[in-house]
Design a protein around this motif. Structure first.
Motif, PDB file in Angstrom:
ATOM      1  N   ARG A 128      10.266 -60.690   2.612  1.00 20.62           N
ATOM      2  CA  ARG A 128      10.170 -60.951   4.056  1.00 20.62           C
ATOM      3  C   ARG A 128      10.052 -62.432   4.389  1.00 20.62           C
ATOM      4  NH1 ARG A 128       5.557 -56.679   5.700  1.00 20.62           N
ATOM      5  NH2 ARG A 128       4.781 -57.360   3.670  1.00 20.62           N
ATOM      6  N   GLU A 129       9.652 -63.236   3.415  1.00 17.47           N
ATOM      7  CA  GLU A 129       9.495 -64.671   3.674  1.00 17.47           C
ATOM      8  C   GLU A 129      10.836 -65.400   3.779  1.00 17.47           C
ATOM      9  OE1 GLU A 129       5.871 -63.092   1.737  1.00 17.47           O
ATOM     10  OE2 GLU A 129       8.013 -62.976   1.308  1.00 17.47           O
ATOM     11  N   LEU A 130      11.918 -64.749   3.373  1.00 19.05           N
ATOM     12  CA  LEU A 130      13.222 -65.399   3.349  1.00 19.05           C
ATOM     13  C   LEU A 130      14.091 -64.924   4.504  1.00 19.05           C
ATOM     14  CD1 LEU A 130      13.997 -65.064  -0.475  1.00 19.05           C
ATOM     15  CD2 LEU A 130      12.932 -66.996   0.706  1.00 19.05           C
ATOM     16  N   SER A 131      14.859 -65.843   5.078  1.00 15.98           N
ATOM     17  CA  SER A 131      15.796 -65.483   6.142  1.00 15.98           C
ATOM     18  C   SER A 131      17.001 -64.759   5.537  1.00 15.98           C
ATOM     19  CB  SER A 131      16.274 -66.740   6.866  1.00 15.98           C
ATOM     20  OG  SER A 131      17.089 -67.531   6.008  1.00 15.98           O
ATOM     21  N   ASP A 132      17.738 -64.056   6.371  1.00 14.40           N
ATOM     22  CA  ASP A 132      18.924 -63.339   5.892  1.00 14.40           C
ATOM     23  C   ASP A 132      19.943 -64.302   5.296  1.00 14.40           C
ATOM     24  OD1 ASP A 132      17.832 -60.940   6.685  1.00 14.40           O
ATOM     25  OD2 ASP A 132      18.945 -60.848   8.584  1.00 14.40           O
ATOM     26  N   LYS A 136      21.269 -64.233   1.387  1.00 17.15           N
ATOM     27  CA  LYS A 136      22.685 -64.135   1.029  1.00 17.15           C
ATOM     28  C   LYS A 136      23.079 -65.222   0.031  1.00 17.15           C
ATOM     29  CE  LYS A 136      27.357 -63.899   2.930  1.00 17.15           C
ATOM     30  NZ  LYS A 136      27.890 -64.771   1.845  1.00 17.15           N
ATOM     31  N   LYS A 137      22.591 -66.455   0.244  1.00 16.34           N
ATOM     32  CA  LYS A 137      22.907 -67.553  -0.671  1.00 16.34           C
ATOM     33  C   LYS A 137      22.386 -67.257  -2.076  1.00 16.34           C
ATOM     34  CE  LYS A 137      22.925 -71.252   2.802  1.00 16.34           C
ATOM     35  NZ  LYS A 137      22.223 -72.471   3.294  1.00 16.34           N
ATOM     36  N   ILE A 138      21.159 -66.724  -2.151  1.00 17.96           N
ATOM     37  CA  ILE A 138      20.561 -66.466  -3.452  1.00 17.96           C
ATOM     38  C   ILE A 138      21.263 -65.300  -4.157  1.00 17.96           C
ATOM     39  CG2 ILE A 138      18.435 -65.794  -4.645  1.00 17.96           C
ATOM     40  CD1 ILE A 138      16.898 -67.207  -2.372  1.00 17.96           C
ATOM     41  N   ILE A 139      21.611 -64.280  -3.411  1.00 17.86           N
ATOM     42  CA  ILE A 139      22.308 -63.143  -4.012  1.00 17.86           C
ATOM     43  C   ILE A 139      23.705 -63.554  -4.478  1.00 17.86           C
ATOM     44  CG2 ILE A 139      23.321 -60.878  -3.516  1.00 17.86           C
ATOM     45  CD1 ILE A 139      20.811 -60.305  -1.835  1.00 17.86           C
ATOM     46  N   ASP A 140      24.336 -64.483  -3.766  1.00 14.02           N
ATOM     47  CA  ASP A 140      25.622 -65.023  -4.226  1.00 14.02           C
ATOM     48  C   ASP A 140      25.460 -65.707  -5.584  1.00 14.02           C
ATOM     49  OD1 ASP A 140      26.955 -64.100  -2.005  1.00 14.02           O
ATOM     50  OD2 ASP A 140      26.953 -66.035  -0.951  1.00 14.02           O
ATOM     51  N   VAL A 141      24.359 -66.454  -5.733  1.00  6.04           N
ATOM     52  CA  VAL A 141      24.064 -67.095  -7.025  1.00  6.04           C
ATOM     53  C   VAL A 141      23.858 -66.025  -8.092  1.00  6.04           C
ATOM     54  CG1 VAL A 141      22.371 -68.475  -8.296  1.00  6.04           C
ATOM     55  CG2 VAL A 141      23.067 -69.172  -5.991  1.00  6.04           C
ATOM     56  N   LEU A 142      23.077 -65.001  -7.768  1.00  2.53           N
ATOM     57  CA  LEU A 142      22.786 -63.915  -8.704  1.00  2.53           C
ATOM     58  C   LEU A 142      24.067 -63.225  -9.181  1.00  2.53           C
ATOM     59  CD1 LEU A 142      20.774 -61.925 -10.084  1.00  2.53           C
ATOM     60  CD2 LEU A 142      20.775 -60.625  -7.933  1.00  2.53           C
TER      61      LEU A 142
END
Length: 267
Positions: A128-132, A136-142
């Motif tokens: 919840r601490e992260l914006s949408d 999305k940026k982090i999941i793209d990295v993942l």
């Protein structure tokens, strides 16, 4: 029932000869408890040094698992009690983690275990601490990181290893199939930012805080030596691992440290 110990998510009680009851706190997701039970069942026949899971039970409006009782002390307590042996214990801890990653699961068992990237993506979505946009940026990295087919613990730290006649790895609720580099990244982050439960003795907290940097360095050097992995393979998992941890039941101070790391990596 006689309480033996407790942590953030569960209390441990005696449950007859050779058994203990891990009774989860009210509100803990029952599907996560069932997954831990099924995970222990899946790894039982592979030679993984983990306690046998005997039964799922419901007691006083709480869910629990009856496990084989393992006698011994945790790696954490040994590190605190024997600081002169810290180098040796840290190397043994790394050796055991490498051993976990070497166990082979047959295809049937592997199909019942959640994939590493699926778990991480779900937890990042739940942070919840992260914006949408940041999620999305982090999941793209993942998604760009290499997949893996190894057995991973998902929360490998010194309090999840009990040393008796041999080392035993406990708490397989976070078990997964994936890339060992991500599993090691999780352990390194726990050493850097992790905090013990509030009920842990103050002396243990202070000692671990003092020793954690040294333990982390020796553990990582040993694991890299055993596995042949370059540190860069582990480091590239730090961002998604840190983001996924934000969804867990952890203190606000630890969340602040993880959030700072995420901002730094994204910038």
């Amino acid at each position: 029932m006689l309480k033996i110990s407790e942590g953030r998510t569960a209390e441990i009680f005696e449950q007859g000869p050779g058994k203990i009851l891990k009774l989860y706190r009210s509100g803990f997701p029952p599907e996560a408890i069932r997954y831990e039970y099924e995970m222990n069942q899946a790894i039982a026949s592979c030679g993984v040094p983990a306690p046998r899971a005997y039964d799922l039970i419901h007691f006083e409006q709480r869910d629990g698992i009856v496990f084989e009782r393992i006698e011994g002390s945790t790696f954490l307590s040994r590190m605190v009690q024997h600081p002169d042996g810290l180098d040796r214990l840290s190397k043994e801890f790394a050796d055991l983690h490498y051993q976990v990653h070497s166990y082979k699961l047959d295809e049937h068992k592997k199909s019942s275990i959640v994939k590493q990237k699926v778990i991480l993506a779900r937890n990042i979505h739940n942070a919840r601490e992260l914006s949408d946009d940041v999620k999305k940026k982090i999941i793209d990295v993942l998604e760009r990181l290499p997949d893996g087919e190894c057995l991973c613990h998902g929360d490998f730290h010194p309090d999840n290893v009990i040393v008796g006649e041999r080392p035993w790895v406990i708490d397989w609720m976070t078990g997964m199939v994936g890339n060992p580099a991500g599993d090691v990244a999780r352990t390194v982050l726990l050493f850097r930012f992790g905090t013990l439960p509030d009920e842990a003795p103050r002396a243990v907290k202070e000692a671990l805080q003092f020793m954690s940097t040294k333990i982390s360095r020796i553990y990582l050097e040993r694991y890299l030596s055993c596995s042949g992995l370059p540190f860069s393979d582990i480091d590239e998992w730090m961002l998604p691992i840190a983001a996924a941890r934000l969804s867990e039941w952890i203190p606000n101070r630890e969340k602040e440290l993880l959030f700072n790391l995420i901002e730094e990596r994204l910038s």
